[in-house]
Motif scaffolding. Structure first.
Motif, PDB file in Angstrom:
ATOM      1  N   GLY A  43     -33.580  45.749  36.923  1.00 20.96           N
ATOM      2  CA  GLY A  43     -33.478  45.712  35.673  1.00 20.96           C
ATOM      3  C   GLY A  43     -32.024  45.921  35.380  1.00 20.96           C
ATOM      4  O   GLY A  43     -31.642  46.197  34.216  1.00 20.96           O
ATOM      5  N   MET A  44     -31.103  45.995  36.260  1.00 20.66           N
ATOM      6  CA  MET A  44     -29.635  46.131  35.805  1.00 20.66           C
ATOM      7  C   MET A  44     -28.994  44.983  35.310  1.00 20.66           C
ATOM      8  O   MET A  44     -27.971  45.215  34.446  1.00 20.66           O
ATOM      9  N   ILE A  45     -29.141  43.918  35.927  1.00 16.57           N
ATOM     10  CA  ILE A  45     -28.529  42.701  35.296  1.00 16.57           C
ATOM     11  C   ILE A  45     -29.334  41.490  35.557  1.00 16.57           C
ATOM     12  O   ILE A  45     -30.105  41.563  36.748  1.00 16.57           O
ATOM     13  N   GLY A  46     -29.359  40.454  34.862  1.00 14.89           N
ATOM     14  CA  GLY A  46     -30.050  39.190  35.055  1.00 14.89           C
ATOM     15  C   GLY A  46     -29.665  38.365  36.117  1.00 14.89           C
ATOM     16  O   GLY A  46     -28.440  38.439  36.714  1.00 14.89           O
ATOM     17  N   SER A  47     -30.568  37.243  36.315  1.00 14.08           N
ATOM     18  CA  SER A  47     -29.971  36.374  37.328  1.00 14.08           C
ATOM     19  C   SER A  47     -29.064  35.353  36.816  1.00 14.08           C
ATOM     20  O   SER A  47     -29.366  34.840  35.620  1.00 14.08           O
ATOM     21  N   TRP A  48     -28.042  35.061  37.374  1.00 20.02           N
ATOM     22  CA  TRP A  48     -27.091  34.238  36.796  1.00 20.02           C
ATOM     23  C   TRP A  48     -26.953  32.698  37.693  1.00 20.02           C
ATOM     24  O   TRP A  48     -26.440  31.883  37.230  1.00 20.02           O
ATOM     25  N   VAL A  49     -27.990  32.769  38.791  1.00 15.86           N
ATOM     26  CA  VAL A  49     -28.080  31.438  39.392  1.00 15.86           C
ATOM     27  C   VAL A  49     -28.587  30.375  38.502  1.00 15.86           C
ATOM     28  O   VAL A  49     -28.503  29.134  38.571  1.00 15.86           O
ATOM     29  N   ASN A  50     -29.703  30.766  37.610  1.00 17.71           N
ATOM     30  CA  ASN A  50     -30.538  29.865  36.726  1.00 17.71           C
ATOM     31  C   ASN A  50     -29.210  29.510  35.829  1.00 17.71           C
ATOM     32  O   ASN A  50     -29.653  28.150  35.294  1.00 17.71           O
ATOM     33  N   ASP A  51     -28.816  30.554  35.017  1.00 20.06           N
ATOM     34  CA  ASP A  51     -27.744  30.104  34.101  1.00 20.06           C
ATOM     35  C   ASP A  51     -26.757  29.000  34.666  1.00 20.06           C
ATOM     36  O   ASP A  51     -26.415  27.918  33.859  1.00 20.06           O
ATOM     37  N   THR A  52     -26.065  29.153  35.630  1.00 24.25           N
ATOM     38  CA  THR A  52     -24.975  28.321  36.066  1.00 24.25           C
ATOM     39  C   THR A  52     -25.787  26.834  36.297  1.00 24.25           C
ATOM     40  O   THR A  52     -25.144  25.812  36.012  1.00 24.25           O
ATOM     41  N   LEU A  53     -26.771  26.845  37.139  1.00 19.86           N
ATOM     42  CA  LEU A  53     -27.652  25.356  37.396  1.00 19.86           C
ATOM     43  C   LEU A  53     -28.143  24.843  36.030  1.00 19.86           C
ATOM     44  O   LEU A  53     -27.979  23.711  35.959  1.00 19.86           O
ATOM     45  N   LYS A  54     -28.506  25.647  35.162  1.00 18.87           N
ATOM     46  CA  LYS A  54     -28.949  25.076  33.940  1.00 18.87           C
ATOM     47  C   LYS A  54     -27.703  24.405  33.110  1.00 18.87           C
ATOM     48  O   LYS A  54     -27.924  23.510  32.545  1.00 18.87           O
ATOM     49  N   THR A  55     -26.615  25.165  33.052  1.00 20.41           N
ATOM     50  CA  THR A  55     -25.544  24.332  32.610  1.00 20.41           C
ATOM     51  C   THR A  55     -24.984  23.071  33.098  1.00 20.41           C
ATOM     52  O   THR A  55     -24.822  22.323  32.344  1.00 20.41           O
ATOM     53  N   ILE A  56     -25.026  23.069  34.376  1.00 22.76           N
ATOM     54  CA  ILE A  56     -24.912  21.627  35.250  1.00 22.76           C
ATOM     55  C   ILE A  56     -25.800  20.889  34.936  1.00 22.76           C
ATOM     56  O   ILE A  56     -25.509  19.371  34.437  1.00 22.76           O
ATOM     57  N   ALA A  57     -27.178  20.968  34.819  1.00 20.95           N
ATOM     58  CA  ALA A  57     -28.140  19.782  34.355  1.00 20.95           C
ATOM     59  C   ALA A  57     -27.876  19.572  32.939  1.00 20.95           C
ATOM     60  O   ALA A  57     -28.312  18.483  32.831  1.00 20.95           O
TER      61      ALA A  57
END
Length: 837
Positions: free
Chosen positions: A250-264
């Motif tokens: 719960g310290m920080i969210g996942s950033w891999v989803n945001d990165t791939l979502k931006t590319i997609a």
């Protein structure tokens, strides 16, 4: 160069402990003695323990604590590892002194974990031009190692936090207070500082990884540029994937989803979506082809307003996609994907179209299929490039990326389904060619997506669109028909057309001709709206299509689907008429006579046709069940009741208007009839004006209804309005106690003029007026009465002239008009003995 420090679990614990000691001012307490190389006195040690824990431990424990603390703070040549162990031992003795053996055991385990890499690890942001390739690769590998170490540190922190929570829960159960214990507060602060340091390190590491990805992958308006430099991109994604596994703390969210979502999102908006848009000015709505019940409710279906695509124009503007690679330096490789409209295809579109043009419908089908193949090929090329050069064939990355493209809430999947949906023809004769060609293209496309691990093998979100093409065709025809029906209902409702071929008979004769019968299957001549005419025409065309569908090409289950759904759609058109017209024009129908008359005629005309639609088309259906259930008779009472209610409502409103015109201005007329022309002339004049105003209003309504309503309906409606005028006037005359001779002449003239004016409201004047107006004969008789003598009245009684007037009413008129005399008494006696009573 920006530097971030990544530490091991033991290093983080040591740094957090030091920060806490500094916060409690322990450095200031011990600074003098330590710097001079002297040891503090026992009193100073006691003050130190009191400041730290709020109590003085045993003498043995006290000695261990002070010794460890001083060695930790003054140890320089022992190295970071020794200092860390001194700090850990200090915490062990401190917590053992306070009785917290569970936490002490936890720190023992951390101390004996065997991880001796306690030095600080420095990494740098990989700004272009600031470091060379060798330093970049070295930093990247170190960063990945830091990421793994950071993951381990986070796990240790989470375990420590859980142990602390368990210990406090045990204390609460035993009734021990933990809120005031100094050592509990210290441990909580240590855990908090560790959490803060973990967060800072993770943010720095994630920022580095995201910057590597965004600097390596650049999506532009017409190309996708991917720059590979050693293993930087793969290591950056590995760091992001490591962070994805740490979401539980719960310290920080996942950033891999945001990165791939931006590319997609960028690749879809700039490359894929433009290739699939038939017309950029039209918005395409997602269509659920897998729905069992179909795309109801009706409102959602009607919201889909768009015409079929022009495949010829679309084929002339297809896109081409090309991929290339080149080495820009010793360790850098550039992968480039370009997309653009195919100009040659646009120039040769006419030739391509002429080559396939056997028939217009066949050529459209072949062109549509060619467009589908071309778009599927382009999407596959783009996705293969992304999987190979951006996602680096990583199964986890491909799965996440595929969820954004084809998962729930994606925009690409509805567009692909819409594209397949548009392939379905509107003519049932073209369906076999589509059924034989489209599924192979769609299945091949999905198979390639699955091979790239962007889609699960068991997921049929794309192939589900071609599971039942017959059902999809039927649903599309339903949507198109309902959309066309809604477009018809949105047209101007005031445009009217004349229908019917049997004028209503209202001729009054002395002899009734029983041999003449009006045809019950002919509609009276009237005017309806062009909306109702076009909607009924669309319904007939739909039923005609349902009865002529070639059904012998499919199985029995598919055979009945299209005819049944088209029959259902034809019924829905009439439901849509009642819903849409009442909603769009409800105010006009309730207040404007002309609009109400048109709506009445529309409902009456639809009800008339509903009587025979089932008989007309039922026997033509090839399916036995449809021949039995094809009927519209159940809807006839609904439309007839609706027509009657709306016309009755507008008539009542007009009657209220007439009453409002006459009531106030005629107030006192009955009392003024006892006066002569001088005394009651003003009231007579005002009453006459009020009556003329009511007649003018009735004539205006007559002009609105006359060209629209059928003759019999018109006469009934106008008769009710005229009766309202007659009733208002008669009420004043009948209740007058005295009527002077001058008043009799005024009433006689007024009634005669009014009857002449009223006759003009009816096409056949007197004949239709007499039968349509309930109070016509009574009004005529009262008018004539005002100009009769007692002898003439006695003679008229014998002939039955006053049959429309009741005995009490006629007696009251005789008493109010004639003075008391023997002759009046004889007439009243004769009236009381007559059958009229």
């Amino acid at each position: 160069m920006t530097v971030c420090t990544i530490t091991t679990p033991q290093k983080l614990i040591r740094e957090a402990t030091r920060d806490l000691l500094q916060e409690l001012a322990l450095n200031e307490v011990m600074a003098g003695p330590m710097e001079d190389g002297n040891c503090s006195s026992d009193e100073d040690d006691d003050d130190l323990c009191m400041a730290l824990f709020g109590t003085v431990p045993s003498k043995e424990t006290h000695a261990h604590m002070v010794k460890d603390l001083k060695l930790a703070m003054n140890s320089q040549e022992g190295g970071c590892g020794e200092e860390e162990k001194f700090q850990m031992q200090f915490l062990i003795h401190a917590h053992e002194a306070m009785g917290h053996y569970m936490l002490a055991s936890k720190f023992h385990a951390a101390l004996n974990s065997g991880n001796d890499s306690v030095g600080a690890v420095h990494t740098s942001y990989l700004d272009d031009g600031m470091v060379d390739d060798e330093e970049r690769d070295k930093s990247v590998s170190v960063s990945v190692a830091c990421g793994r170490s950071l993951k381990d540190a986070t796990e240790e922190y989470v375990k420590g936090r859980e142990m602390m929570s368990s210990f406090m829960a045990v204390c609460d159960e035993e009734g021990k207070s933990t809120s005031s214990s100094k050592d509990i507060l210290i441990v909580q602060r240590i855990l908090h500082l560790i959490s803060v340091k973990l967060r800072r390190c993770r943010v720095d590491l994630i920022a580095w990884a995201r910057k590597v990805v965004h600097s390596s992958v650049k999506v532009q308006n017409s190309c996708l540029d991917v720059m590979h430099s050693g293993t930087s991109l793969s290591d950056a994604f590995e760091v992001l994937l490591l962070e994805k596994t740490n979401e539980s703390d719960g310290m920080i969210g996942s950033w891999v989803n945001d990165t791939l979502k931006t590319i997609a999102s960028k690749i879809c908006e700039l490359a894929i979506y433009p290739m699939m848009d038939f017309d950029e000015t039209k918005a395409y709505t997602a269509y659920n082809l897998n729905s069992v019940e179909g795309p109801s409710p009706l409102v959602q279906v009607l919201a889909r307003k768009k015409s079929s695509p022009n495949w010829k124009l679309f084929h002339a503007s297809l896109w081409t996609v090309k991929a290339s690679s080149q080495k820009t330096s010793a360790k850098k490789i550039q992968h480039l994907l370009k997309w653009e409209r195919d100009i040659s295809s646009s120039l040769n579109a006419e030739n391509d179209y002429s080559e396939v043009s056997g028939s217009s419908s066949q050529s459209d089908t072949l062109l549509a299929l060619n467009c589908l193949k071309h778009i599927a090929k382009n999407i596959i090329v783009i996705l293969e490039f992304l999987v190979k050069n951006v996602l680096l064939d990583n199964a986890d990355l491909c799965s996440i990326f595929g969820d954004f493209l084809f998962g729930e809430g994606s925009e690409l999947l509805p567009k692909i389904l819409n594209l397949v949906y548009e392939m379905i023809p509107t003519n049932h004769s073209q369906l076999p060619s589509v059924v034989s060609l489209v599924p192979s293209v769609v299945l091949e496309f999905q198979e390639r997506i699955v091979q790239m691990k962007l889609l699960n093998e068991k997921d049929n979100c794309i192939s589900g669109a071609i599971i039942d093409m017959e059902k999809s065709y039927a649903e599309k025809r339903r949507v198109n028909i309902l959309t066309e029906g809604h477009s018809i209902l949105a047209e101007d409702y005031h445009n009217s057309v004349q229908v019917g071929n049997a004028p209503a008979r209202t001729v009054i004769t002395d002899e009734i001709d029983f041999t003449h019968r009006e045809d019950p299957f002919t509609f009276a001549y009237c005017s309806i709206s062009s909306v109702a005419r076009d909607l009924l025409r669309l319904c007939r065309n739909t039923l005609e299509e349902a009865t002529t569908v070639e059904i012998d090409q499919y199985s029995d289950s598919e055979t009945a689907l299209t005819p049944f759904l088209l029959f259902k759609t034809s019924r829905e058109l009439f439901d849509m008429f009642r819903a849409v017209i009442s909603s769009r024009h409800g105010i006009s129908i309730a207040s404007v006579p002309r609009c109400a008359a048109i709506f009445h005629n529309d409902c009456d005309y639809i009800a008339f046709n509903l009587l025979t639609l089932g008989l007309e088309f039922g026997p033509k259906f090839r399916h036995e069940n449809l021949r039995r259930v094809c009927t519209f008779v159940d809807m006839v009472p609904i439309f007839r009741r609706l027509a009657e209610e709306k016309l009755r409502d507008i008539v009542n409103i007009q009657k209220g208007e007439l009453t409002k015109i006459m009531e106030d201005r005629m107030d006192g007329l009955w009392h003024s009839l006892a006066l002569d022309e001088v005394g009651g002339g003003k009231i007579w004049s005002e009453s006459e004006n009020a009556i003329n105003g009511a007649v003018n209003h009735a004539q205006q309504v007559s002009q609105a209804w006359g060209p629209l309503l059928a003759t019999n309906i018109y006469c009934k409606a106008m008769g009710m309005l005229i009766d309202c005028i007659f009733e208002q006037i008669l009420s004043h005359v009948m209740k007058a106690p005295d009527i002077s001779e001058s008043s009799c002449q005024f009433v006689n003239t007024l009634f005669g003029d009014l009857l002449v004016s009223v006759e003009e409201c009816f096409p056949k004047r007197l004949a239709e007026a007499q039968i349509s107006c309930k109070y016509w004969h009574k009004f005529f008789a009262v008018g004539k009465f005002m100009n009769m003598s007692l002898s003439e009245i006695n003679h008229a009684l014998a002939e039955g002239f006053f049959r429309s007037i009741t005995g009490p009413e006629l007696s009251s008129l005789i008493q109010a008009t004639f003075a008391e005399s023997t002759k009046r008494e004889n007439v009243l006696k004769a009236l009381s003995k007559s059958d009229h009573m």
